[in-house]
Design an enzyme around this catalytic site. Structure first.
Site, PDB file in Angstrom:
ATOM      1  CG  ASP A 263      -2.141   0.896   0.978  1.00 16.86           C
ATOM      2  OD1 ASP A 263      -3.168   0.706   1.629  1.00 16.86           O
ATOM      3  OD2 ASP A 263      -2.038   1.791   0.107  1.00 16.86           O
ATOM      4  CD1 TRP A 264       0.988   5.555  -3.574  1.00 20.28           C
ATOM      5  CD2 TRP A 264       0.337   3.426  -3.606  1.00 20.28           C
ATOM      6  NE1 TRP A 264       1.007   5.146  -4.886  1.00 20.28           N
ATOM      7  CE2 TRP A 264       0.633   3.842  -4.938  1.00 20.28           C
ATOM      8  CE3 TRP A 264      -0.093   2.108  -3.411  1.00 20.28           C
ATOM      9  CZ2 TRP A 264       0.514   2.994  -6.034  1.00 20.28           C
ATOM     10  CZ3 TRP A 264      -0.190   1.267  -4.498  1.00 20.28           C
ATOM     11  CH2 TRP A 264       0.104   1.706  -5.796  1.00 20.28           C
TER      12      TRP A 264
END
Ligand code: GLC
Length: 752
Positions: A263-264
């Protein structure tokens, strides 16, 4: 041209055609793994490492020297996000990236129709392909364990079997367009509070029975080419680099051959990322998330720090090559696939798909006659409010901000720049035309928010909202209307249905309860339409005679809702999660573990999530999992089983007839739950294990068959770390919802 010349001409054309066909086939004949092996040999160390981390907000490098293209990711599960600046979250301001916004995944789940998931996946896959994105950052399948989770609207409800059945066709049909589905957020991302670090403590059985099945189905049945690691931790390791979740379960046990994408900002450590299963790192906080640091992406954990360890012989090339193979496999399955798809974008066909899903996902929660005394006092018809009969309705009052508020924007990373969005009010006007007068009053208002994704967007001026005045105006107008259609619920503002934070109350915001209560007093012919992605407290539910859950329906929201309100479409949606009467009826709140202590959150409810909990505690929900009414009625008959006992490798089929006993054509979701009557360990009173949506004309009868095998009877045995089914007596419960069981049939499981 004489006949000889013509024959020669035809023959030469045929030979040329055959040559090119053979050449093409010869090129196609190189198996995927061989392409990977041959490419891997040609890559330098730098080129290998460059494949493993972002080069911009949503892209990673290819290998220009070898003609290998970049990877381009795009949010989100409900549509293709508008182009974002290279290094910043903000919109790039393109004028050709307005997409079709599809319904939120709770709405898709509420259709209980895998064919809708297939349509959805194909349409969104075509949109992604056209926009040259080879990885779609969705679907989301995290389980709904608290009604406060800000991202439940992006997921598929509280039941692992329903989520598993709906995610597979979505994934498969995205990928048939040459776009990887990146199923998220793996795993245990069930709240937004402290999402970046909270360590989830959950027993192994609940992990496997509740939180993993949808991911497992997406990988093993849907063939997902990508998985996104979650922000949270499990066993005190970040899910984006987690030995147990990624190496042991996903890649070893499930034989996942795709890429694990962080995920970012979900990666936190180079060594962990190397050895614990991360393949591609995006959005890390090493300035890759802030504006314009020149070499931000080189600072990523899987960038220069990884290169240095490799050059110093401090980490092995074998692990590196496994990551590179997975990224090359992604590329050869998508951008360099033998058959290059071209997709399509913003089309009326995709809008029609969105509308169909929105129509099938709308859930009719309640639609009763109006209490005779109340009807008499108000000199009004006692007939149900819905569907609205335009032959006897002259004035329709539409109330509520959610009748006009754009819902395709906001909510976090799933926010979209939609080509258009038909509001409920516009949909009603489109449908009614001149047949009746449509009046609109706001009734309530939410604080204005700044435009999401727009650089330097101004915070709107804070203004005092005079709720009492708005309410008084709406109530006065309601008295003079033949029908009142109230649109409320939640929205995509912060602490509503929105990423990055959870709701702070189970109640409706903006004084809607007061307004609904007053409207119902002023005019009992009021239908309450909830636009939301979560359950809410409905203190007025017993007074209201008509209640609809319409979700976030995307581009065609208004037309879909109007079709249901005026009877063009008979509602057939069923709830994908329980609507609790009050928040403490939910395990995560009555057991007090949500949201945890800032470091850990313990899922004390174990496998007893949603209806499993309510039935264990004998708590009645406001509206049950699987509940959804129709404008018609259905009768279940002749419910039988083809066997009285099955052995290990057997299947058992339950047959019944379903009759549409009303005057509307409609659809019914027949649900089959299993109850283990002799288990050696505690099991839920019932668990969903099969369902089928049948479409019946008025008066029509159809035979329905539901087949299960031992898998449906199994539980996860933590002593064996595997699934097992104990012989003994089971009960099949067949019904229209988890709380509306029409028949129970006992049968035996016998070991061979
Ligand atoms: C966000 C979300 C994830 C999204 C990603 C890129 O933080 O958690 O769902 O796909 O970052 O926007």
């Amino acid at each position: 041209m004489n006949s000889h010349t013509f024959k020669f001409y035809k023959l030469s054309n045929l030979l040329i055609f055959m040559f090119f066909t053979f050449a093409l086939l010869a090129q196609k004949s190189v198996p995927l793994e061989q392409r990977i092996d041959e490419t891997l040999k040609q890559l330098t160390l730098d080129e290998k490492v460059a494949l493993l981390h972002a080069q911009s907000k949503f892209s990673s490098a290819g290998v220009p020297r070898l003609g290998i293209p970049e990877n381009w990711m795009s949010d989100g599960p409900h549509g293709i996000r508008n182009e974002v600046l290279w290094d910043e979250w903000y919109a790039a301001g393109w004028t050709n990236d307005s997409c079709i916004a599809f319904p939120a995944l709770t709405c898709l789940a509420a259709t209980w129709n895998p064919e809708m998931a297939a349509l959805y996946g194909n349409a969104i896959g075509q949109e992604a392909r056209y926009r040259n994105k080879n990885v779609l950052l969705g679907p989301g399948v995290n389980i709904y364990r608290t009604p406060l989770n800000g991202r439940n609207f992006e997921y598929m409800g509280e039941d692992p079997y329903l989520a598993a059945q709906m995610v597979v066709p979505y994934v498969w049909n995205v990928q048939k367009n040459g776009v990887a589905a990146c199923v998220k957020h793996y795993a245990l991302n069930n709240q937004e509070v402290d999402r970046g670090h909270i360590n989830v403590i959950v027993d192994e059985r609940a992990l496997h029975e509740i939180y993993l099945p949808a991911f497992k189905a997406a990988v093993q049945q849907g063939g997902a080419w990508a998985i996104m690691g979650a922000y949270n931790q499990y066993k005190n390791q970040h899910a984006c680099h987690n030995q147990y979740l990624l190496n042991d379960i996903l890649k070893r046990d499930w034989a996942f051959d795709g890429v694990v994408i962080s995920d970012w900002g979900g990666a936190h450590n180079t060594e962990q990322a190397i050895i614990n299963g991360l393949d591609m790192e995006f959005g890390s906080w090493t300035d890759g998330m802030r504006a314009n640091k020149s070499n931000a992406y080189d600072l990523y954990y899987l960038a220069n720090p990884y290169l240095e360890l490799l050059r110093n012989g401090k980490t092995d090339v074998k692990t590196l090559d496994d990551k590179v193979r997975r990224v090359l496999r992604l590329i050869f399955r998508t951008n360099m696939a033998d058959e290059r798809h071209f997709g399509s974008f913003g089309t009326s066909e995709h809008a029609a798909v969105g509308r169909k899903i929105a129509e099938e996902g709308i859930v009719l929660l309640k639609n009763t006659n109006i209490n005779a005394k109340i009807a008499k006092t108000n000199k009004t018809s006692a007939l149900p409010v819905l569907p609205v009969d335009l032959s006897s309705t002259k004035t329709i009052l539409v109330v509520g901000e959610n009748a006009v508020k754009r819902m395709t924007i906001g909510g976090g990373s799933s926010s979209l720049k939609a080509k258009y969005e038909i509001s409920p009010l516009q949909g009603i006007k489109n449908r009614v035309g001149n047949a009746a007068e449509v009046i609109y009053v706001k009734g309530y208002e939410s604080p204005a928010t700044k435009e999401p994704d727009v650089k330097n967007a101004k915070n709107p001026d804070k203004k005092n909202i005079d709720y009492a005045a708005l309410r008084a105006e709406a109530v006065a107008a309601a008295r003079n209307a033949d029908v009142v259609l109230f649109f409320g619920g939640l929205n995509k503002n912060e602490h509503q249905d929105c990423e990055g934070g959870d709701r702070e109350t189970y109640d409706l915001p903006y004084q809607q309860n007061e307004l609904i209560t007053e409207l119902l007093k002023a005019n009992p012919r009021t239908a309450v339409v909830m636009i939301s992605g979560n359950a809410v407290a409905m203190p007025w539910a017993k007074t209201a005679s008509a209640i609809l859950e319409a979700w976030y329906g995307g581009t065609e929201t208004g037309n879909a809702i109007a079709a249901v309100l005026f009877g063009d479409v008979n509602p057939s949606g069923k709830l994908p999660f329980s609507f609790y009467e009050k928040l403490t009826d939910a395990a995560a709140h009555s057991l007090g573990d949500y949201p945890g202590d800032g470091t850990n959150v313990e899922y004390k409810d174990g496998i007893f999530v949603g209806y499993r909990w309510l039935e264990k505690q004998k708590i009645a929900p406001a509206f049950a999992f699987g509940h959804g009414l129709s404008y018609t009625t259905f009768r279940y008959d002749k419910i039988t089983a083809d066997k009285t006992s099955i052995s290990e490798n057997d299947k058992i089929t339950f047959n019944l007839t379903v009759t549409n006993t009303g005057k509307f054509d409609g659809a019914e979701v027949v649900q089959l739950y299993i109850s283990d009557k002799q288990s050696s360990i505690e099991r839920p009173a019932k668990e969903l294990k099969a369902f089928k949506k049948v479409f019946l004309k008025a008066g029509e009868t159809q035979n329905v068959s539901l087949t299960i095998d031992k898998t449906a009877l199994s539980f996860y045995d933590v002593t064996r770390h595997d699934w097992t089914a104990e012989q003994g007596t089971f009960e099949a419960l067949i019904g229209s919802s988890s709380a509306d069981i029409r028949a129970k049939i006992s049968f035996e499981l016998k070991n061979n």
